[in-house]
Design a protein around this motif. Structure first.
Motif, short mmCIF file in Angstrom:
data_model
loop_
_atom_site.label_atom_id
_atom_site.label_comp_id
_atom_site.label_asym_id
_atom_site.label_seq_id
_atom_site.Cartn_x
_atom_site.Cartn_y
_atom_site.Cartn_z
N SER A 129 5.01 -3.69 -2.39
CA SER A 129 4.81 -3.86 -3.83
C SER A 129 3.37 -4.24 -4.17
O SER A 129 2.94 -4.08 -5.32
N ALA A 130 2.65 -4.73 -3.18
CA ALA A 130 1.26 -5.14 -3.41
C ALA A 130 0.46 -4.99 -2.13
O ALA A 130 1.00 -4.98 -1.02
N THR A 131 -0.83 -4.86 -2.30
CA THR A 131 -1.77 -4.88 -1.18
C THR A 131 -2.98 -5.67 -1.68
O THR A 131 -2.86 -6.55 -2.51
N GLY A 132 -4.17 -5.37 -1.17
CA GLY A 132 -5.33 -6.10 -1.65
C GLY A 132 -6.49 -6.01 -0.69
O GLY A 132 -6.54 -5.16 0.20
N ILE A 133 -7.43 -6.90 -0.88
CA ILE A 133 -8.64 -7.00 -0.06
C ILE A 133 -8.68 -8.37 0.59
O ILE A 133 -8.46 -9.38 -0.08
#
Length: 305
Positions: A129-133
């Motif tokens: 549902s989410a990822t990121g840095i």
């Protein structure tokens, strides 16, 4: 801050541009050697090299950083930090020890989830549902270093690897500028042991669509493999690339075209129907379904053979 920057693709070029615009001194840019590309297979500079050239920066393209000549060159720079983003070369411990304040990596996942080569695509395939840095202090392991900052990003329902890449590139550019500005006050956080996953390198073979999967899984895979390596199947024995799709309720024989019209090519699966909205025949261009179906009789055709 005096920096060495190491990176190769467009993801890294976005970060390099942000660091330049933030006023950092980019004393040296490292990038992969030029590679053959296009129909003529002419040598093409990486996006990072092109960015560095446009700003008149010093560029080096060593095939390895394991030799003393390359390491001596890095030591002569006297950089405070080396920023690394999708560089493509392993940094030995001798290189990690050169910058006064270490080497920082811009990694496109929320570590420790999706360490490795293909975090963007693996997050999509897993229906995260989410990822990121994560901005990470590099060590000799594979994306195992302590975390300096984490920047989440939700994943949209219709996300492709291409669209997610662009969002993460922009987020990574902002994140490294912010992290460097706060570096003196940040405390590295050791990655937890729980939740470690590995994003193995993508292969062309795995991008061949298995019509025995559910419609949701197939549509997700098509978006995850866009743009590379490109989801594919066979149409009348010829390669057919699939670039965009979504799942709908319904039933049909796996791999059989149930309906083909302006709104999409609808194909059966194990559970549900897959609506193919952008397709590309062998030797052709990417086309929206309404153009692709023109002049073709597809209903009842079995894909994949």
């Amino acid at each position: 801050m005096k920096l060495i920057f190491a990176g190769t693709p467009a993801f890294a070029a976005a970060a390099l541009e942000a660091l330049i615009n933030a006023g950092h001194e980019i004393a040296l840019v490292l990038t992969q050697p030029d590679r053959p590309a296009g129909r003529g297979m002419k040598l093409k500079p990486s996006p990072v090299k092109q960015m560095a050239q446009s700003h008149g920066l010093r560029i080096e393209q060593p095939p390895s950083l394991r030799n003393e000549t390359a390491q001596a060159m890095l030591r002569e720079i006297g950089a405070e930090v080396m920023v690394v983003a999708a560089y493509g070369l392993i940094l030995p411990q001798a290189v990690l020890d050169i910058p006064a304040r270490g080497c920082l990596n811009i990694h496109a996942s929320l570590l420790p989830r999706w360490r490795g080569a293909a975090p963007i695509q693996r997050a999509l395939l897993a229906d995260d549902s989410a990822t990121g840095i994560t901005i990470m202090q590099m060590d000799a392991g594979l994306d195992t270093g302590a975390m300096l900052s984490v920047h989440p990003l939700p994943i949209a329902a219709d996300e492709t690897a291409a669209s997610l890449h662009d969002k993460l590139a922009a987020l990574g550019a902002d994140a490294i500028v912010t992290t460097l500005a706060q570096l003196a006050t940040l405390s590295p956080v050791v990655q937890p042991e729980a939740g470690v996953t590995y994003a193995s390198k993508l292969t062309k073979e795995e991008a061949r669509i298995n019509w025995q999967q559910s419609a949701v899984e197939i549509a997700r895979a098509i978006r995850a493999y866009n743009p590379a390596p490109g989801a594919h199947t066979l149409l009348a024995g010829e390669p057919l690339k699939l670039w965009m799709a979504h799942a709908i309720a319904g039933s049909g024989t796996p791999g059989v075209v149930m309906e083909a019209g302006a709104d999409g090519v609808i194909v059966g699966s194990r559970d549900g129907l897959v609506v193919l909205s952008t397709l590309q025949a062998a030797g052709g261009k990417r086309l929206p379904a309404r153009e692709f179906v023109a002049g073709r009789t597809l209903t009842g055709v079995q894909l994949g053979i």
